[in-house]
Design a protein around this motif. Structure first.
Motif, mmCIF file in Angstrom:
data_model
loop_
_atom_site.group_PDB
_atom_site.id
_atom_site.type_symbol
_atom_site.label_atom_id
_atom_site.label_comp_id
_atom_site.label_asym_id
_atom_site.label_seq_id
_atom_site.Cartn_x
_atom_site.Cartn_y
_atom_site.Cartn_z
ATOM 1 N N UNK A 12 0.831 -1.210 0.000
ATOM 2 C CA UNK A 12 0.000 0.000 0.000
ATOM 3 C C UNK A 12 0.863 1.256 0.000
ATOM 4 N N UNK A 13 1.921 1.243 0.767
ATOM 5 C CA UNK A 13 2.807 2.410 0.814
ATOM 6 C C UNK A 13 3.423 2.653 -0.563
ATOM 7 N N UNK A 14 3.867 1.605 -1.230
ATOM 8 C CA UNK A 14 4.444 1.753 -2.564
ATOM 9 C C UNK A 14 3.412 2.226 -3.586
ATOM 10 N N UNK A 26 -3.243 10.654 4.040
ATOM 11 C CA UNK A 26 -2.431 9.632 3.376
ATOM 12 C C UNK A 26 -2.412 8.334 4.184
ATOM 13 N N UNK A 27 -2.363 8.444 5.505
ATOM 14 C CA UNK A 27 -2.477 7.235 6.332
ATOM 15 C C UNK A 27 -3.806 6.540 6.064
ATOM 16 N N UNK A 28 -4.856 7.326 5.932
ATOM 17 C CA UNK A 28 -6.174 6.743 5.675
ATOM 18 C C UNK A 28 -6.223 6.083 4.302
ATOM 19 N N UNK A 29 -5.604 6.699 3.312
ATOM 20 C CA UNK A 29 -5.548 6.091 1.978
ATOM 21 C C UNK A 29 -4.820 4.754 2.029
ATOM 22 N N UNK A 45 -6.500 1.078 1.104
ATOM 23 C CA UNK A 45 -5.915 0.129 0.164
ATOM 24 C C UNK A 45 -5.670 -1.222 0.836
ATOM 25 N N UNK A 46 -5.153 -1.210 2.053
ATOM 26 C CA UNK A 46 -4.943 -2.461 2.795
ATOM 27 C C UNK A 46 -6.268 -3.188 2.967
ATOM 28 N N UNK A 47 -7.315 -2.466 3.339
ATOM 29 C CA UNK A 47 -8.627 -3.076 3.530
ATOM 30 C C UNK A 47 -9.136 -3.736 2.275
ATOM 31 N N UNK A 48 -8.975 -3.050 1.154
ATOM 32 C CA UNK A 48 -9.422 -3.613 -0.124
ATOM 33 C C UNK A 48 -8.639 -4.871 -0.484
ATOM 34 N N UNK A 49 -7.336 -4.834 -0.303
ATOM 35 C CA UNK A 49 -6.490 -5.987 -0.630
ATOM 36 C C UNK A 49 -6.734 -7.157 0.344
ATOM 37 N N UNK A 50 -7.019 -6.858 1.584
ATOM 38 C CA UNK A 50 -7.257 -7.908 2.582
ATOM 39 C C UNK A 50 -8.576 -8.623 2.303
ATOM 40 N N UNK A 74 3.627 5.633 -5.708
ATOM 41 C CA UNK A 74 3.561 5.597 -7.171
ATOM 42 C C UNK A 74 2.428 6.487 -7.679
ATOM 43 N N UNK A 75 1.282 6.428 -7.011
ATOM 44 C CA UNK A 75 0.115 7.205 -7.429
ATOM 45 C C UNK A 75 0.344 8.711 -7.282
#
Length: 105
Positions: free
Chosen positions: A32-34, A59-62, A66-71, A38-39
Motif C-alpha cells: 500500500x505504501x508503494x 495519506x495514512x487513511x488512503x 488500500x490495505x482493507x481492499x487488498x485484505x 507511485x500514485x
C-alpha cells in the motif's frame, strides 16, 4: 512505518489477539505504501519530512483503505459483482499528487 499493526487491525476490525495474519497485513502495508507513492509520484518519507516527521492523516487513511481492499479481496477472481476501490481513495491521493516535472523522492 507510518502505521503500526494495531492501527491496521483496528481499521479492519480484527481482534488484537489474532496474530495469524500479522505478517500478511504488514506485507499489505508495504504494498500500500508503494502504491500510494507511485500514485502521488512523491516519496512518503519526503512528505513526512516536510510535515514535521508525520505523514498527513489523509495519506495514512488512503493506505488503510488500500490495505482493507487488498485484505478483503485476496484473489483476482470474484463470484460477486466487481467493485473498484472507492473514489475517496483516488480523491485523497490527488490532494498530494506531484504534477510537476520534478520528482520529490
Amino acid at each position: 512505518m507510518f502505521l503500526n499493526i494495531e492501527q491496521i487491525k483496528k481499521h479492519l476490525n480484527i481482534d488484537e489477539e489474532y496474530k495469524e495474519d500479522d505478517n500478511y497485513l504488514l506485507s499489505l502495508y508495504s504494498v500500500a505504501q508503494k502504491v500510494v507513492e507511485k500514485h502521488t509520484d512523491v516519496n512518503l518519507e519526503y512528505i513526512a519530512e516536510v510535515n514535521g516527521g508525520e505523514l498527513p492523516s489523509p495519506l495514512n487513511h488512503a493506505i488503510l483503505l488500500f490495505i482493507g481492499e487488498m485484505y478483503r479481496n485476496r484473489e483476482i477472481n470474484s463470484f460477486t459483482s466487481v467493485n473498484t476501490i472507492p473514489y475517496n481513495f483516488d480523491y485523497i491521493l490527488s490532494l498530494y499528487k506531484n504534477y510537476s516535472d520534478k520528482n520529490n523522492s
